[in-house]
Design a protein around this motif. Structure first.
Motif, PDB file in Angstrom:
ATOM      1  N   ALA A  49      26.459  44.370   0.809  1.00 54.49           N
ATOM      2  CA  ALA A  49      27.825  43.841   0.832  1.00 54.49           C
ATOM      3  C   ALA A  49      28.532  44.227   2.129  1.00 54.49           C
ATOM      4  O   ALA A  49      29.266  43.415   2.720  1.00 54.49           O
ATOM      5  CB  ALA A  49      28.605  44.366  -0.377  1.00 54.49           C
ATOM      6  N   THR A  50      28.308  45.451   2.581  1.00 58.34           N
ATOM      7  CA  THR A  50      28.930  45.906   3.821  1.00 58.34           C
ATOM      8  C   THR A  50      28.366  45.159   5.017  1.00 58.34           C
ATOM      9  O   THR A  50      29.114  44.748   5.925  1.00 58.34           O
ATOM     10  CB  THR A  50      28.713  47.426   3.987  1.00 58.34           C
ATOM     11  OG1 THR A  50      29.344  48.107   2.896  1.00 58.34           O
ATOM     12  CG2 THR A  50      29.296  47.923   5.298  1.00 58.34           C
ATOM     13  N   ALA A  51      27.066  44.955   5.033  1.00 58.91           N
ATOM     14  CA  ALA A  51      26.444  44.211   6.132  1.00 58.91           C
ATOM     15  C   ALA A  51      26.969  42.781   6.187  1.00 58.91           C
ATOM     16  O   ALA A  51      27.206  42.225   7.271  1.00 58.91           O
ATOM     17  CB  ALA A  51      24.930  44.211   5.970  1.00 58.91           C
ATOM     18  N   ASP A  52      27.181  42.190   5.028  1.00 56.98           N
ATOM     19  CA  ASP A  52      27.707  40.828   4.974  1.00 56.98           C
ATOM     20  C   ASP A  52      29.142  40.784   5.484  1.00 56.98           C
ATOM     21  O   ASP A  52      29.508  39.910   6.281  1.00 56.98           O
ATOM     22  CB  ASP A  52      27.631  40.313   3.538  1.00 56.98           C
ATOM     23  CG  ASP A  52      28.107  38.868   3.426  1.00 56.98           C
ATOM     24  OD1 ASP A  52      27.483  37.993   4.052  1.00 56.98           O
ATOM     25  OD2 ASP A  52      29.110  38.619   2.728  1.00 56.98           O
ATOM     26  N   LEU A  53      29.964  41.729   5.038  1.00 58.85           N
ATOM     27  CA  LEU A  53      31.377  41.743   5.422  1.00 58.85           C
ATOM     28  C   LEU A  53      31.557  42.004   6.909  1.00 58.85           C
ATOM     29  O   LEU A  53      32.424  41.416   7.561  1.00 58.85           O
ATOM     30  CB  LEU A  53      32.122  42.811   4.620  1.00 58.85           C
ATOM     31  CG  LEU A  53      33.614  42.972   4.907  1.00 58.85           C
ATOM     32  CD1 LEU A  53      34.375  41.720   4.498  1.00 58.85           C
ATOM     33  CD2 LEU A  53      34.171  44.177   4.176  1.00 58.85           C
ATOM     34  N   LEU A  54      30.722  42.885   7.469  1.00 59.37           N
ATOM     35  CA  LEU A  54      30.897  43.297   8.859  1.00 59.37           C
ATOM     36  C   LEU A  54      30.015  42.519   9.830  1.00 59.37           C
ATOM     37  O   LEU A  54      29.831  42.925  10.975  1.00 59.37           O
ATOM     38  CB  LEU A  54      30.622  44.793   8.987  1.00 59.37           C
ATOM     39  CG  LEU A  54      31.532  45.686   8.131  1.00 59.37           C
ATOM     40  CD1 LEU A  54      31.206  47.156   8.357  1.00 59.37           C
ATOM     41  CD2 LEU A  54      33.006  45.411   8.419  1.00 59.37           C
ATOM     42  N   PRO A  57      33.493  40.374  13.618  1.00 59.30           N
ATOM     43  CA  PRO A  57      34.508  41.348  14.015  1.00 59.30           C
ATOM     44  C   PRO A  57      35.668  41.372  13.034  1.00 59.30           C
ATOM     45  O   PRO A  57      35.995  40.356  12.405  1.00 59.30           O
ATOM     46  CB  PRO A  57      34.955  40.843  15.401  1.00 59.30           C
ATOM     47  CG  PRO A  57      33.806  40.038  15.897  1.00 59.30           C
ATOM     48  CD  PRO A  57      33.213  39.376  14.684  1.00 59.30           C
ATOM     49  N   GLN A  58      36.308  42.530  12.907  1.00 57.63           N
ATOM     50  CA  GLN A  58      37.406  42.708  11.963  1.00 57.63           C
ATOM     51  C   GLN A  58      38.723  42.931  12.697  1.00 57.63           C
ATOM     52  O   GLN A  58      38.738  43.287  13.876  1.00 57.63           O
ATOM     53  CB  GLN A  58      37.096  43.899  11.054  1.00 57.63           C
ATOM     54  CG  GLN A  58      35.835  43.724  10.232  1.00 57.63           C
ATOM     55  CD  GLN A  58      35.888  42.505   9.323  1.00 57.63           C
ATOM     56  OE1 GLN A  58      36.868  42.293   8.611  1.00 57.63           O
ATOM     57  NE2 GLN A  58      34.837  41.690   9.369  1.00 57.63           N
ATOM     58  N   GLY A  86      31.092  43.836  13.447  1.00 58.69           N
ATOM     59  CA  GLY A  86      32.266  44.405  12.801  1.00 58.69           C
ATOM     60  C   GLY A  86      32.269  45.916  12.727  1.00 58.69           C
ATOM     61  O   GLY A  86      33.225  46.504  12.202  1.00 58.69           O
ATOM     62  N   VAL A  87      31.243  46.559  13.233  1.00 61.02           N
ATOM     63  CA  VAL A  87      31.145  48.023  13.157  1.00 61.02           C
ATOM     64  C   VAL A  87      31.548  48.632  14.498  1.00 61.02           C
ATOM     65  O   VAL A  87      30.918  48.378  15.520  1.00 61.02           O
ATOM     66  CB  VAL A  87      29.711  48.466  12.792  1.00 61.02           C
ATOM     67  CG1 VAL A  87      29.596  49.987  12.830  1.00 61.02           C
ATOM     68  CG2 VAL A  87      29.350  47.938  11.412  1.00 61.02           C
TER      69      VAL A  87
END
Length: 292
Positions: A49-54, A57-58, A86-87
């Motif tokens: 889920a984190t890999a998908d969200l990030l 870029p955020q 995004g990280v």
């Protein structure tokens, strides 16, 4: 990052809706947690889920706290998220040696290069041969003893901080004052290595705002700068505690004006002695006041 971060808000990686809310909560940095906030049977989901969200870029800087260094889960976390657009940073828990930092930084660079070779579009460009910013969390007696060596381990390391819950358990500390020596050691180690002052560890009672404010005042007096939070309601308390007061700003302006008018050590009309170190502190105060 364009301003000095004062607030670092944790959000559980297995709850992407909460992460999305955290991104809009006003924190300077959002930390997506794959470690303590995620149950063992949800680690794989949290990572995915984190890999998908990030993958994109955020709007605010996002760091990811991976699982305990040296564990299979940590290796999987680093491989999945280290190169994502995004990280903006990786937080490494349970660090006990500089060799761990060096190994992680080198492995990330190697994995990023392999990702580019495989033409995976979501990967970032590793052409500069560097790892993303790393932040070491010192949570054991051994980690504290090696704080300065860890802080100097690698150019990719941008900060160190305490993990106080685990440190309390390791030391058997019951009274909060029992951690002050460890806090000071980490602050000194960071500054000696040329790193920014560390942020404070979290205040675990999200409703005890008076206690949070008092704890922040104590942390600021020790030399911390900013604090991690586990609920958005804690953010304004932390920011208020760490921003200079109007009186501090006025004093800093007076000092700088006097130093500009007359160089060298001198005494102000109120008896305050100023020299180069005092002037440098005044400049830092005004820089922090202007962060907003």
């Amino acid at each position: 990052m364009t301003q000095t971060p004062l607030t670092w808000l944790y959000a559980p990686g297995d709850r992407p809706r909460i992460v999305t809310k955290a991104l809009a909560a006003g924190a300077d940095v959002v930390i997506v947690d794959l470690e303590d906030a995620v149950a063992p049977d949800r680690k794989d989901y949290a990572r995915a889920a984190t890999a998908d969200l990030l993958a994109a870029p955020q709007p605010v800087p996002v760091h990811v706290r991976v699982n305990a260094i040296g564990s299979p889960a940590a290796d999987a976390d680093l491989k999945a998220v280290a190169a994502l657009p995004g990280v903006r940073g990786l937080r490494l828990p349970k660090v006990t040696s500089p060799e761990q930092i060096v190994r992680i930084a080198e492995n990330i660079v190697r994995n990023r290069a392999e990702t580019i070779d495989q033409s995976i579009p979501e990967a970032t460009d590793p052409a500069d041969g560097t790892a993303p910013p790393l932040y070491a969390l010192l949570e054991t007696a051994l980690g504290i003893e090696r704080a300065h060596a860890v802080a100097r381990a690698h150019s990719a390391l941008r900060g160190i901080a305490l993990g106080e819950a685990d440190l309390r358990a390791d030391l058997g500390v019951r009274d909060d004052a029992g951690l002050d020596w460890c806090r000071c050691r980490v602050i000194v180690a960071a500054r000696a290595a040329g790193l920014p002052p560390p942020p404070q560890s979290v205040h675990p009672d999200t409703r005890d705002l008076k206690g949070l404010a008092a704890s922040c005042a104590h942390g600021r007096a020790l030399g911390f700068l900013g604090r991690a939070a586990i609920h958005p309601r804690q953010l304004p308390i932390i920011e208020r505690a760490y921003l200079p007061t109007e009186r501090e700003i006025e004093e800093a302006e007076t000092i700088i004006k006097a130093a500009t008018t007359e160089r060298g050590a001198q005494a102000l009309p109120d008896g305050t002695f100023i020299d180069a170190a005092v002037v440098a502190t005044a400049h830092r105060t005004l820089a922090l006041a202007r962060r907003n």
